[in-house]
Scaffold this motif. Structure first.
Motif, PDB file in Angstrom:
ATOM      1  N   PHE A  13       0.862  -1.179   0.000  1.00  0.00           N
ATOM      2  CA  PHE A  13       0.000   0.000   0.000  1.00  0.00           C
ATOM      3  C   PHE A  13       0.902   1.234   0.000  1.00  0.00           C
ATOM      4  CE2 PHE A  13      -2.614  -3.127   2.324  1.00  0.00           C
ATOM      5  CZ  PHE A  13      -3.781  -3.068   1.582  1.00  0.00           C
ATOM      6  N   ALA A  14       0.332   2.386  -0.348  1.00  0.00           N
ATOM      7  CA  ALA A  14       1.048   3.645  -0.169  1.00  0.00           C
ATOM      8  C   ALA A  14       0.173   4.550   0.676  1.00  0.00           C
ATOM      9  CB  ALA A  14       1.334   4.283  -1.514  1.00  0.00           C
ATOM     10  N   LEU A  15       0.798   5.372   1.510  1.00  0.00           N
ATOM     11  CA  LEU A  15       0.038   6.385   2.239  1.00  0.00           C
ATOM     12  C   LEU A  15      -0.231   7.541   1.272  1.00  0.00           C
ATOM     13  CD1 LEU A  15       1.952   6.375   5.655  1.00  0.00           C
ATOM     14  CD2 LEU A  15       0.087   4.917   4.875  1.00  0.00           C
ATOM     15  N   PRO A  16      -1.406   8.142   1.337  1.00  0.00           N
ATOM     16  CA  PRO A  16      -1.788   9.124   0.321  1.00  0.00           C
ATOM     17  C   PRO A  16      -1.016  10.441   0.446  1.00  0.00           C
ATOM     18  CG  PRO A  16      -3.439   9.058   2.049  1.00  0.00           C
ATOM     19  CD  PRO A  16      -2.467   7.948   2.345  1.00  0.00           C
ATOM     20  N   GLN A  17      -0.557  10.955  -0.679  1.00  0.00           N
ATOM     21  CA  GLN A  17       0.033  12.297  -0.677  1.00  0.00           C
ATOM     22  C   GLN A  17      -1.073  13.347  -0.582  1.00  0.00           C
ATOM     23  OE1 GLN A  17       3.047  12.763  -3.717  1.00  0.00           O
ATOM     24  NE2 GLN A  17       3.708  10.656  -3.434  1.00  0.00           N
ATOM     25  N   SER A  18      -2.251  12.955  -0.998  1.00  0.00           N
ATOM     26  CA  SER A  18      -3.466  13.752  -0.798  1.00  0.00           C
ATOM     27  C   SER A  18      -4.617  12.845  -1.209  1.00  0.00           C
ATOM     28  CB  SER A  18      -3.450  15.026  -1.644  1.00  0.00           C
ATOM     29  OG  SER A  18      -3.973  14.751  -2.929  1.00  0.00           O
ATOM     30  N   PRO A  19      -5.849  13.192  -0.820  1.00  0.00           N
ATOM     31  CA  PRO A  19      -6.975  12.344  -1.247  1.00  0.00           C
ATOM     32  C   PRO A  19      -7.456  12.707  -2.651  1.00  0.00           C
ATOM     33  CG  PRO A  19      -7.441  13.551   0.812  1.00  0.00           C
ATOM     34  CD  PRO A  19      -6.272  14.205   0.142  1.00  0.00           C
ATOM     35  N   GLN A  20      -6.575  13.271  -3.477  1.00  0.00           N
ATOM     36  CA  GLN A  20      -6.950  13.816  -4.788  1.00  0.00           C
ATOM     37  C   GLN A  20      -7.872  12.901  -5.597  1.00  0.00           C
ATOM     38  OE1 GLN A  20      -6.399  16.823  -5.900  1.00  0.00           O
ATOM     39  NE2 GLN A  20      -7.524  16.350  -7.771  1.00  0.00           N
ATOM     40  N   ILE A  21      -7.421  11.669  -5.816  1.00  0.00           N
ATOM     41  CA  ILE A  21      -8.204  10.803  -6.704  1.00  0.00           C
ATOM     42  C   ILE A  21      -9.521  10.424  -6.052  1.00  0.00           C
ATOM     43  CG2 ILE A  21      -8.218   8.657  -7.964  1.00  0.00           C
ATOM     44  CD1 ILE A  21      -5.791   9.426  -8.931  1.00  0.00           C
ATOM     45  N   TYR A  22      -9.459  10.147  -4.752  1.00  0.00           N
ATOM     46  CA  TYR A  22     -10.701   9.781  -4.065  1.00  0.00           C
ATOM     47  C   TYR A  22     -11.715  10.914  -4.119  1.00  0.00           C
ATOM     48  CZ  TYR A  22      -8.613   5.484  -2.275  1.00  0.00           C
ATOM     49  OH  TYR A  22      -8.048   4.239  -2.174  1.00  0.00           O
ATOM     50  N   LYS A  23     -11.242  12.145  -3.966  1.00  0.00           N
ATOM     51  CA  LYS A  23     -12.239  13.210  -3.970  1.00  0.00           C
ATOM     52  C   LYS A  23     -12.817  13.402  -5.363  1.00  0.00           C
ATOM     53  CE  LYS A  23      -9.239  17.382  -3.857  1.00  0.00           C
ATOM     54  NZ  LYS A  23      -9.110  18.690  -3.200  1.00  0.00           N
TER      55      LYS A  23
END
Lengths: 596, 596
Positions: free
Chosen positions: A192-202
């Motif tokens: 897994f990777a920790l998110p650099q931001s929730p960009q794609i999810y948002k």
């Protein structure tokens, strides 16, 4: 002995009442057998008194307490004698005469004083963070941060935004900064990777029809740290559907207005100033200009294109530019001080720094003799140069000129005291370029991120001149700090594919990493866009601090270490075995020196 | 064409107005050249109509749109003809006559219908989560969750709690579940761990004098998943200083009352029922009893100690116990159905299941002939057995008896329809044992966690009988689900050391892993305690769902996979190199079969 009141909230109206307080011993003084203690809790301090006349056994017990003991006391609130009033304390006209005490816990002498302004090495403060946080200014900052989060939430909730939590265990992405990785136990060899931001999810939430989303989200970047970076940081993440850039910017201005009103009582004027990226770079040499003062950069190209100052003419011939900064009143500086600007400018890439002093209506300095009278007159007029001014010239490519004069502008602005620390000056910087060219990688890179929407009219440029495409992207800048940024997003598959291709991503990689997003665009994706505010940095500015670590309860050092818990740390071999990994340490000789 | 109104919010009062709507095409029907579209946005549906009589060009464009197209339309709100009113739709008396349309984005045919109650394989739903979330029941759940978080925050903020963010990159701890690890790039061979909860940080915040802390915190456990577990989950984390257990429980009851009132409009009665752990286990065979119905377990030991039913007598002689469950009215079940209870009970550890039917005032069944008349009379009286009842007996050690009869109680309660799904029945379970004995590890383990405070009067038992120490720990149980739990914490170094020692932790490990905490206890730590609510589970119950995944926007599967993004995934070799690790995969032959 349950608390009935908080120390800092006792007022005249409590006089005569019996109260029970719980808190920490700030200071104790024994004055001829009478014991005075400043008792502290989250709300503040109040003086409590143990006197043989009314304290009885309690005095004996109290005699043993020391700084930072935790105690519960019961007593009567009285007015202090006028001569003992402490005007520096909100409760300074009162004291509490104690009849009962219970020691809830003892305390060793702390490694530093629990008070503001004490000079302590930050390493020690971070190791004993639980004591450092007891200091009133730290408590105040924690409270301010909590309040700021609450205002964000209240405002956004009121505007119909839905708070949606997105995953922390997510997928490594090829664009952007270095990811923190988490080995999977169930899926051998995968991470897994920790998110650099929730960009794609948002963005996917917009595809989901959520329409208005927000989250106060933790983000992670495994980068070498600077003073204003942390490996994990918090952003107020916002995304909307169907709104255009103007709608969003206006709403965010109202959000900032409410934030500043409700946290620090400052009334911001709306609308905020706007600058295009081109103007910000041109006038201030920065895409995050501090507009609390002027000192704008001045174009010189047309004036000095044929100058006898060779470096000016040749730079312009090669497509570079020449700009001038009029450092008002600095013409009277001693020569040494002017010369010192050279090395400073060199840090920002300057190969040299030409200057002119204005004295008795005349230009003075090494380059003046190469200039024509017309040239001098034109420079004087355009820069508004007056006696006592210092003109600083940078001649180089656009980027270096901006960096050098942008840095000098800030330095001189500070030095001249032009910056009012009590002012909060916001500006939107808009129309960023979509792409920059990375000379090392020999390819275009996204200036904001690869999901940023180009301006409609610039779309044809993908095929002819990608570097000049303007993005529907914007930053919000406060006093020279970027406190937020965002963009309208691409919401059509063909545009997204074109973007990935322009970034040099193969179809295969694009599909592997972002296939689900491009698929999503084909099932009825609304136009959408958003913004993210850096909460740590905003709180830092609200609190008038200059270090992000002051705004975070348990921050990490510049080498990404938690000094309190001593993390990261080694783990048991069986833990690694479970995760299907092993260590691959460099041989000792090959090791880089440990970072501080 | 900017939205002026939301689809679902149009009412009679908008009749005659010109409105612009933005949304998704739910359905389209062409009736003799007139086009009817149900347009959907987050707020709901409204019918829009394209008619050659007034739509002009718009009809031509509209003719091309299909389900899930995103469109903007402008038109006039009118009252529908009485015969076309749709009573199932809040806007069913209205329609909008369209004069302008813009197609914002097209849509392929989705892999499943965007509507409630549709039977879709969950794998497909998770892969296309962005479409699944468009379904009204999912939108409703997202909204409910957002609202629930907001109520938690509003309440806690009002009570003076401070929202403090604690780190996600933290330290691996030896107690508790398996940690997710994050390799450090800067510190070779070292790892961060993702927090299983912010437990230690919140205790340190109490040492810091924060007094009242909360956080809606992400937590991580790398465990094999069950239907109601996720690798990352959210808890509402709360900690207080100076409050005792009663203060805290009372405050949390008011919190629940407000939560239920403001999210689902249910008025909870306070105070909640209390049960000690011993009573919960004794009466309901569970530490999370569902109290929406009775069917209490009945003690039999004194009655059957000398029973002719050998298994009863011998179990009691060996220190075990015999209990009975009176399954009211189940005595008339066919023999087959009664016999089927045996294998069911066996799943919970029963070696057999004795039963008695009550018919015409008489006990019937295989064991009755071994019972004395006195015994039968005593059982009848204590269980309140009446004609038609079925008495079920479990004889074994305490744990098995509780597990077996606890499970049978739930099964029979459900089967008899004793459970009212519209009821929310809370109960506090208190006085948990501090320690349990783990037969595998041959040592005591913490029942709650190693920071739980023992009851003051039980402290001497550390030296004589640790297993019987009662903890100041409590769970909050709703309808048979544990929705929260907490404890008063140890705040003195000597007690914490004793606890670690009792858990078999060496001084060295205790110091290495928790030294900072024990140090902190020496600098004036206030008495403190707290609680954490499982937000996912609470929202699940509020929403009337039975699967945690329904309450999480982007959940993972039972094998901890994100089907949408396809995470976890393989990463580039250079990423591992940067982190000083390499893969240590098992040879293929040795591999376990992949989990579903």
């Amino acid at each position: 002995m349950k608390r009935t009141h908080n120390c800092g909230q006792l007022t005249q109206e409590h006089i005569g009442q019996t109260v029970t307080l719980n808190g920490w011993v700030q200071t104790r003084r024994d004055l001829g057998g009478v014991l005075f203690i400043d008792l502290r809790d989250r709300s503040g301090l109040v003086q409590i008194v143990f006197n043989p006349a009314y304290s009885g056994e309690a005095l004996t017990t109290a005699d043993k307490v020391r700084s930072e003991y935790v105690i519960a006391v019961t007593g009567t609130v009285v007015k202090r004698d006028p001569e003992t009033v402490n005007p520096n304390l909100p409760t300074g006209e009162l004291e509490v005469r104690i009849t009962e005490i219970e020691v809830l816990n003892a305390a060793k002498t702390p490694p530093f004083f629990i008070e503001d302004g004490v000079e302590v090495d930050e390493t020690l403060r971070l190791k004993y963070r639980y004591l450092d946080l007891r200091r009133p200014e730290m408590q105040k900052t924690l409270l301010l941060r909590s309040k700021a989060s609450k205002v964000f939430r209240d405002f956004l909730d009121g505007e119909g935004f839905i708070d949606v939590e997105t995953p922390i265990l997510t997928k490594s992405s090829p664009e952007g900064a270095r990811d923190y990785l988490v080995p999977s136990r169930v899926h051998e060899g995968e991470f897994f990777a920790l998110p650099q931001s929730p960009q794609i999810y948002k963005q996917l939430l917009m595809v989901s029809g959520v329409e208005r989303y927000y989250q106060i989200a933790r983000c992670f970047r495994d980068e070498d740290l600077r003073a204003d970076r942390q490996p994990e940081f918090t952003q107020v993440d916002i995304e909307t559907s169907f709104l255009d850039q103007e709608d969003l910017l206006g709403m965010m201005e109202r959000l900032m207005q409410r934030l500043f009103r409700e946290t620090v009582g400052v009334e911001l004027e709306l609308p905020f100033q706007r600058l295009t990226y081109a103007d910000a770079m041109g006038k201030y040499g920065s895409d995050k200009p501090d507009l609390r003062f002027g000192l704008e950069l001045v174009e010189m190209n047309d004036i000095v294109a044929t100058s006898g100052v060779k470096v000016f003419a040749s730079v312009i011939e090669k497509g570079g530019e020449v700009k001038c900064l009029n450092a008002k009143g600095c013409g009277t500086w001693p020569r040494k001080e002017i010369d010192d600007l050279g090395p400073y400018a060199a840090r920002y890439g300057a190969k040299g720094l030409a200057w002119i002093q204005v004295k008795e209506g005349e230009f003075r300095g090494p380059i003046v003799k190469f200039m024509s009278e017309d040239e001098i007159a034109a420079i004087k007029e355009r820069t508004g140069a007056e006696d006592g001014d210092l003109l600083l010239f940078s001649a180089d490519n656009k980027k270096v000129v901006a960096d050098v004069l942008g840095a000098l502008r800030l330095k001189i602005g500070r030095q001249l005291g032009l910056i009012d620390d009590s002012v909060f000056k916001f500006v939107w910087v808009t129309d960023f370029p979509l792409l920059g060219y990375d000379e090392t990688q020999k390819r275009y890179v996204a200036e904001h991120h690869p999901f940023t929407r180009p301006r409609e009219e610039d779309l044809p440029l993908f095929d002819t001149d990608p570097g000049s495409i303007r993005a529907q992207a914007y930053d919000i800048v406060l006093n020279g700090y970027e406190v937020g940024g965002g963009s309208m997003r691409i919401y059509k598959r063909d545009v997204q594919e074109k973007m990935f291709k322009t970034l040099g991503m193969s179809d295969e990689v694009a599909h592997d990493k972002f296939g689900y997003l491009m698929d999503a665009f084909e099932y009825g994706t609304p136009p959408h866009g958003g913004i993210a505010f850096g909460l740590d940095r905003l709180v830092m500015l609200l609190a008038g601090r200059s270090n992000l670590r002051e705004t975070i309860a348990f921050p990490k050092t510049a080498s990404a270490t938690d000094l309190l818990m001593n993390a990261p740390s080694s783990v048991e071999p069986v833990q690694l075995e479970d995760l299907h990994i092993k260590l691959a340490l460099k041989p000792a000789a090959d090791k880089k020196p440990a970072q501080a």
